[in-house]
Design an enzyme around this catalytic site. Structure first.
Site, PDB file in Angstrom:
ATOM      1  N   ASN A   1       1.843  -2.313   5.495  1.00  0.00           N
ATOM      2  CA  ASN A   1       1.177  -1.020   5.709  1.00  0.00           C
ATOM      3  C   ASN A   1      -0.241  -0.967   5.125  1.00  0.00           C
ATOM      4  OD1 ASN A   1       0.997   2.099   5.873  1.00  0.00           O
ATOM      5  ND2 ASN A   1       0.803   1.657   3.681  1.00  0.00           N
TER       6      ASN A   1
ATOM      7  N   ASP B   1      -3.408  -7.308  -4.941  1.00  0.00           N
ATOM      8  CA  ASP B   1      -4.430  -7.110  -3.905  1.00  0.00           C
ATOM      9  C   ASP B   1      -4.059  -8.019  -2.735  1.00  0.00           C
ATOM     10  OD1 ASP B   1      -6.636  -7.287  -2.261  1.00  0.00           O
ATOM     11  OD2 ASP B   1      -8.089  -7.294  -3.907  1.00  0.00           O
TER      12      ASP B   1
ATOM     13  N   ALA C   1     -10.882  -4.813  15.322  1.00  0.00           N
ATOM     14  CA  ALA C   1     -10.540  -6.231  15.521  1.00  0.00           C
ATOM     15  C   ALA C   1      -9.355  -6.621  14.634  1.00  0.00           C
ATOM     16  CB  ALA C   1     -11.748  -7.105  15.205  1.00  0.00           C
TER      17      ALA C   1
ATOM     18  N   TYR D   1     -12.476  -3.008  11.739  1.00  0.00           N
ATOM     19  CA  TYR D   1     -11.141  -2.391  11.670  1.00  0.00           C
ATOM     20  C   TYR D   1     -10.402  -2.595  12.992  1.00  0.00           C
ATOM     21  CZ  TYR D   1      -7.629   1.313  10.963  1.00  0.00           C
ATOM     22  OH  TYR D   1      -6.448   2.022  10.830  1.00  0.00           O
TER      23      TYR D   1
ATOM     24  N   LYS E   1      -6.935  -4.723  13.581  1.00  0.00           N
ATOM     25  CA  LYS E   1      -5.684  -4.122  14.056  1.00  0.00           C
ATOM     26  C   LYS E   1      -5.232  -4.762  15.371  1.00  0.00           C
ATOM     27  CE  LYS E   1      -5.036  -1.251  10.654  1.00  0.00           C
ATOM     28  NZ  LYS E   1      -3.879  -1.384   9.746  1.00  0.00           N
TER      29      LYS E   1
ATOM     30  N   GLY F   1       0.822  -1.215   0.000  1.00  0.00           N
ATOM     31  CA  GLY F   1       0.000   0.000   0.000  1.00  0.00           C
ATOM     32  C   GLY F   1       0.848   1.253   0.000  1.00  0.00           C
ATOM     33  N   ALA F   2       1.826   1.282  -0.910  1.00  0.00           N
ATOM     34  CA  ALA F   2       2.745   2.431  -0.928  1.00  0.00           C
ATOM     35  C   ALA F   2       2.361   3.458  -1.990  1.00  0.00           C
ATOM     36  CB  ALA F   2       4.174   1.950  -1.140  1.00  0.00           C
ATOM     37  N   SER F   3       1.184   3.317  -2.564  1.00  0.00           N
ATOM     38  CA  SER F   3       0.792   4.272  -3.607  1.00  0.00           C
ATOM     39  C   SER F   3       0.345   5.608  -3.018  1.00  0.00           C
ATOM     40  CB  SER F   3      -0.349   3.677  -4.451  1.00  0.00           C
ATOM     41  OG  SER F   3      -1.382   3.197  -3.614  1.00  0.00           O
ATOM     42  N   ARG F   4      -0.099   5.590  -1.758  1.00  0.00           N
ATOM     43  CA  ARG F   4      -0.666   6.806  -1.155  1.00  0.00           C
ATOM     44  C   ARG F   4      -0.343   6.843   0.331  1.00  0.00           C
ATOM     45  NH1 ARG F   4      -6.019   6.418  -0.672  1.00  0.00           N
ATOM     46  NH2 ARG F   4      -6.255   4.227  -1.242  1.00  0.00           N
TER      47      ARG F   4
HETATM   48  P1  NAP Z   1      -4.760   5.468   2.676  1.00  0.00           P
HETATM   49  O1  NAP Z   1      -4.248   6.832   2.404  1.00  0.00           O
HETATM   50  O2  NAP Z   1      -6.208   5.160   2.469  1.00  0.00           O
HETATM   51  O3  NAP Z   1      -3.868   4.436   1.865  1.00  0.00           O
HETATM   52  C1  NAP Z   1      -4.145   3.054   1.930  1.00  0.00           C
HETATM   53  C2  NAP Z   1      -3.124   2.320   1.110  1.00  0.00           C
HETATM   54  O4  NAP Z   1      -3.408   0.913   1.247  1.00  0.00           O
HETATM   55  C3  NAP Z   1      -3.200   2.651  -0.365  1.00  0.00           C
HETATM   56  O5  NAP Z   1      -1.899   2.730  -0.889  1.00  0.00           O
HETATM   57  C4  NAP Z   1      -3.948   1.461  -0.964  1.00  0.00           C
HETATM   58  O6  NAP Z   1      -3.523   1.135  -2.277  1.00  0.00           O
HETATM   59  C5  NAP Z   1      -3.495   0.343  -0.043  1.00  0.00           C
HETATM   60  N1  NAP Z   1      -4.429  -0.781  -0.070  1.00  0.00           N
HETATM   61  C6  NAP Z   1      -5.704  -0.825   0.404  1.00  0.00           C
HETATM   62  N2  NAP Z   1      -6.232  -2.037   0.171  1.00  0.00           N
HETATM   63  C7  NAP Z   1      -5.278  -2.761  -0.458  1.00  0.00           C
HETATM   64  C8  NAP Z   1      -5.221  -4.085  -0.973  1.00  0.00           C
HETATM   65  N3  NAP Z   1      -6.269  -4.911  -0.874  1.00  0.00           N
HETATM   66  N4  NAP Z   1      -4.072  -4.506  -1.550  1.00  0.00           N
HETATM   67  C9  NAP Z   1      -3.001  -3.681  -1.650  1.00  0.00           C
HETATM   68  N5  NAP Z   1      -2.999  -2.413  -1.209  1.00  0.00           N
HETATM   69  C10 NAP Z   1      -4.139  -1.969  -0.630  1.00  0.00           C
HETATM   70  O7  NAP Z   1      -4.500   5.059   4.192  1.00  0.00           O
HETATM   71  P2  NAP Z   1      -3.332   5.428   5.221  1.00  0.00           P
HETATM   72  O8  NAP Z   1      -3.910   6.342   6.207  1.00  0.00           O
HETATM   73  O9  NAP Z   1      -2.077   5.772   4.508  1.00  0.00           O
HETATM   74  O10 NAP Z   1      -3.185   3.998   5.921  1.00  0.00           O
HETATM   75  C11 NAP Z   1      -1.996   3.230   5.892  1.00  0.00           C
HETATM   76  C12 NAP Z   1      -2.041   2.293   7.090  1.00  0.00           C
HETATM   77  O11 NAP Z   1      -2.049   3.070   8.289  1.00  0.00           O
HETATM   78  C13 NAP Z   1      -3.300   1.431   7.139  1.00  0.00           C
HETATM   79  O12 NAP Z   1      -2.981   0.129   7.564  1.00  0.00           O
HETATM   80  C14 NAP Z   1      -4.160   2.129   8.174  1.00  0.00           C
HETATM   81  O13 NAP Z   1      -5.067   1.261   8.806  1.00  0.00           O
HETATM   82  C15 NAP Z   1      -3.100   2.643   9.131  1.00  0.00           C
HETATM   83  N6  NAP Z   1      -3.552   3.741   9.979  1.00  0.00           N
HETATM   84  C16 NAP Z   1      -3.996   4.929   9.447  1.00  0.00           C
HETATM   85  C17 NAP Z   1      -4.452   5.947  10.281  1.00  0.00           C
HETATM   86  C18 NAP Z   1      -4.948   7.268   9.773  1.00  0.00           C
HETATM   87  O14 NAP Z   1      -5.507   8.063  10.590  1.00  0.00           O
HETATM   88  N7  NAP Z   1      -4.784   7.605   8.516  1.00  0.00           N
HETATM   89  C19 NAP Z   1      -4.429   5.732  11.686  1.00  0.00           C
HETATM   90  C20 NAP Z   1      -3.977   4.522  12.182  1.00  0.00           C
HETATM   91  C21 NAP Z   1      -3.537   3.532  11.319  1.00  0.00           C
HETATM   92  P3  NAP Z   1      -4.385   1.460  -3.615  1.00  0.00           P
HETATM   93  O15 NAP Z   1      -4.919   2.855  -3.479  1.00  0.00           O
HETATM   94  O16 NAP Z   1      -3.343   1.296  -4.694  1.00  0.00           O
HETATM   95  O17 NAP Z   1      -5.468   0.420  -3.702  1.00  0.00           O
END
Ligand code: NAP
Length: 245
Positions: A88, A61, A156, A154, A158, A9-12
């Site tokens: 991630n 995926d 559960a 979510y 994590k 999930g390193a695209s964003r």
């Molecule tokens: P985000 O901006 O929504 O990015 C999510 C990333 O996960 C995207 O690169 C997406 O890739 C990838 N992804 C989702 N489903 C996937 C799949 N089935 N296979 C491969 N890649 C997948 O979220 P983020 O905030 O950066 O979250 C990153 C991590 O941090 C997550 O595990 C999230 O639970 C955790 N986190 C985030 C927060 C917060 O407040 N933002 C807080 C606590 C923990 P594509 O777009 O290419 O599909």
């Protein structure tokens, strides 16, 4: 020789920020993405140009066993050994308990927990044979002490990821450091749908009075893979600006 990190999930968001931090430290990078191909490509081009490193993009995926296995096959075909694995990628299927379906719950668990398990097992066993490697799981403070009515699946998933972290640390001892980072609210697409009033209320519970920037999480992920953190193992590090309720 440069080391290689695989970031799911390193695209964003946090994953992309993590790729940038590792690139600054001269790692070659495998960017895994699923839907955001353009963002992944743009990031890859930027990293190669800016930091003179090698970047591979792999679409997979991670909620699907076959796609994980294909990704590993692709990595093996490139003759790359993974030094650090960052689990991630994650989703939050926010919806009220009464609306939450079996399928919502299943998708969240598959993506946030089963995917990291399968990837960590396959890559971790190879690291274990080579007697070197780091695994960092990106969990959440929701795994530990916060409960939201919209995110039973979510939370559960994590909590499961934290448990997985501890179990993997035992399985892969004494060669692989397995740790988790538990971010609090972070400014990414994941939180962009939240309404302003809710953001305001949540911000008041953070001692630093703001959400994190993605690179503030990424820096800790990188730190856990650095030699300075070599004695940190089986740990969950909160990065939440000081959360108090
Ligand atoms: P985000 O901006 O929504 O990015 C999510 C990333 O996960 C995207 O690169 C997406 O890739 C990838 N992804 C989702 N489903 C996937 C799949 N089935 N296979 C491969 N890649 C997948 O979220 P983020 O905030 O950066 O979250 C990153 C991590 O941090 C997550 O595990 C999230 O639970 C955790 N986190 C985030 C927060 C917060 O407040 N933002 C807080 C606590 C923990 P594509 O777009 O290419 O599909």
């Amino acid at each position: 020789m440069k080391k290689t990190v695989l970031i799911t999930g390193a695209s964003r968001g946090i994953g992309a920020a993590t790729a940038i931090v590792f690139a600054k430290h001269h790692y070659n990078i495998i960017i895994n993405y699923n839907k955001s191909e353009n963002e992944a490509k743009k990031l890859g081009e930027y990293l190669e140009k800016e930091f003179q490193i090698k970047v591979h993009l792999i679409k997979a995926d991670i909620s699907k066993k076959k796609e994980i296995e294909n990704m590993i096959q692709e990595i093996n075909n490139l003759n790359i050994k993974i030094d650090c694995l960052i689990n991630n990628a994650g989703i939050d299927n926010d919806s009220l308990f009464e609306d939450k379906t079996f399928e919502d719950f299943e998708e969240t668990i598959r993506t946030n927990l089963i995917g990291p398990f399968w990837l960590s097992k396959l890559i971790g066993l190879d690291m274990f044979q080579r007697k070197t490697g780091k695994i960092v799981n990106v969990a959440s403070t929701n795994a530990i002490d916060t409960y939201y009515p919209m995110s039973i699946d979510y939370d559960a998933s994590k909590a499961g990821l934290v448990s997985l972290t501890h179990n993997l640390a035992v399985q892969f001892a004494p060669y692989i450091n397995v740790n988790a980072v538990a971010p609090g609210w972070t400014k990414t697409d994941m939180v962009k749908e939240l309404d302003e009033q809710y953001i305001e209320e949540e911000t008041k519970k953070i001692l630093l009075h703001r959400f994190a920037d993605p690179e503030e999480i990424a820096n800790v992920i990188y730190f856990l893979c650095s030699k300075e953190a070599r004695y940190i193992n089986n740990e969950v590090i909160r990065v939440d600006g000081g959360w108090y309720i």
